[in-house]
Design an enzyme around this catalytic site. Structure first.
Site, mmCIF file in Angstrom:
data_model
loop_
_atom_site.group_PDB
_atom_site.id
_atom_site.type_symbol
_atom_site.label_atom_id
_atom_site.label_comp_id
_atom_site.label_asym_id
_atom_site.label_seq_id
_atom_site.Cartn_x
_atom_site.Cartn_y
_atom_site.Cartn_z
ATOM 1 N N HIS A 64 1.940 -0.923 6.044
ATOM 2 C CA HIS A 64 3.222 -1.630 5.718
ATOM 3 C C HIS A 64 4.457 -1.053 5.193
ATOM 4 O O HIS A 64 5.581 -1.837 5.053
ATOM 5 C CB HIS A 64 2.778 -2.900 4.886
ATOM 6 N N ASP A 108 -4.615 -1.356 6.885
ATOM 7 C CA ASP A 108 -3.391 -1.205 6.171
ATOM 8 C C ASP A 108 -3.241 0.342 5.809
ATOM 9 O O ASP A 108 -3.637 0.830 4.731
ATOM 10 C CB ASP A 108 -3.004 -1.942 5.048
ATOM 11 N N GLY A 206 6.173 -1.296 -6.032
ATOM 12 C CA GLY A 206 6.362 0.235 -5.653
ATOM 13 C C GLY A 206 5.194 1.177 -5.554
ATOM 14 O O GLY A 206 5.327 2.288 -5.542
ATOM 15 N N SER A 208 2.668 0.766 -3.708
ATOM 16 C CA SER A 208 1.945 0.494 -2.439
ATOM 17 C C SER A 208 1.493 2.183 -1.529
ATOM 18 O O SER A 208 2.574 2.855 -1.631
ATOM 19 C CB SER A 208 2.715 -0.082 -1.258
ATOM 20 N N GLY A 209 0.653 2.249 -1.088
ATOM 21 C CA GLY A 209 0.149 3.452 -0.407
ATOM 22 C C GLY A 209 -0.454 4.816 -1.283
ATOM 23 O O GLY A 209 -0.962 5.661 -0.575
#
Length: 262
Positions: A64, A108, A206, A208-209
């Site tokens: 995302h 995701d 902030g 994410s990932g």
């Protein structure tokens, strides 16, 4: 973990592909020793996200995150300070999982191919992926790191330095009940719920990932949370579990032996 706002490089809050699909940061955590997490990648593009270096020219992150061929910063501790350890490399290609579904938040996971190989040193290192995609038992202690917000309501305020927090895996049955996600979206076998008693420890906007590390192995990727906020009692964070299916996709996409790069 609250709903994850994704932040642009100017820290302006930007909605993702669908309303409520927001990015993450660290709540209730602590600043890590500088450059002690050499696999961490800071991603700057349309969104601000985290990631993990899995080969010298490949980063693993969340699908995302919208980067529009932005840049990856490796070897960073501070976002703003000049650091000799930093390596800034442009993104050559964003490869999302072919079955990624934003609405259900399934699959995701995304690979980033870098325009050049990173220089491996004490501040920049590859993190090995797990040898198998085994599930995580409830009660397992994990940790997650990032440069995201430290409080949900502090809008536009990312952490300048890399922070980390310990969280505990929660069963999918509990995570899907009415007090938590109520099957909206459904927490599937491709996902892991993790948080803390009272909801204090969490990832937030902030983050994410970024990698979810359990038993010193990267087992997941920071994915999403509840829209009510980060660090709330009934809103544990949700992470993409690195399953055998995903390991096969990664190997097929990038080739090579992920366990013995060097």
């Amino acid at each position: 973990m609250g709903v994850f706002f994704t932040l642009s490089t100017s820290a302006t809050i930007i909605l993702l592909i669908i309303p409520g699909d927001l990015c993450v940061d660290i709540v209730g955590g602590r600043e890590v020793t500088p450059h002690s997490r050499p696999f961490m990648a800071m991603l700057r593009g349309k969104n601000f996200c985290g990631g993990a270096l899995i080969k010298p020219n490949w980063v693993l992150t969340a699908a995302h995150c919208i980067l529009k061929r932005g840049e990856v910063i490796l070897g960073a501790h501070s976002q703003t300070k000049r650091e000799k350890e930093k390596q800034v490399i442009k993104i050559a290609k964003e490869i999302r999982h072919p079955d990624y579904c934003p609405g259900e938040k399934e699959h995701d996971i995304m690979l980033l191919k870098l325009k050049k190989r990173a220089k491996i040193n004490n501040a920049v290192k590859v993190i090995p992926l797990p040898t198998s995609g085994d599930d995580l038992k409830p009660g397992t202690t994990c940790r997650v790191a990032g440069w995201g917000q430290t409080e949900y309501y502090m809008k536009k305020h990312l952490s300048d330095t890399l922070r980390e927090v310990n969280i505990t895996v929660i069963s999918r049955k509990i995570c899907n009940d009415k007090k938590h996600y109520n099957n909206n979206p459904r927490i599937t076998n491709n996902m892991i719920c993790a948080g803390s008693k009272g909801g204090i420890a969490d990832s937030c906007q902030g983050d994410s990932g970024g990698p979810l590390i359990c038993n010193n192995v990267m087992k997941g990727i920071t994915s999403f949370g509840k829209p009510e906020g980060c660090g709330i009692p009934d809103g544990p964070g949700v992470y993409t579990l690195i399953t055998n299916q995903y390991l096969q996709w990664i190997r097929k996409t990038i080739g090579g032996d992920l366990q013995n790069e060097f």
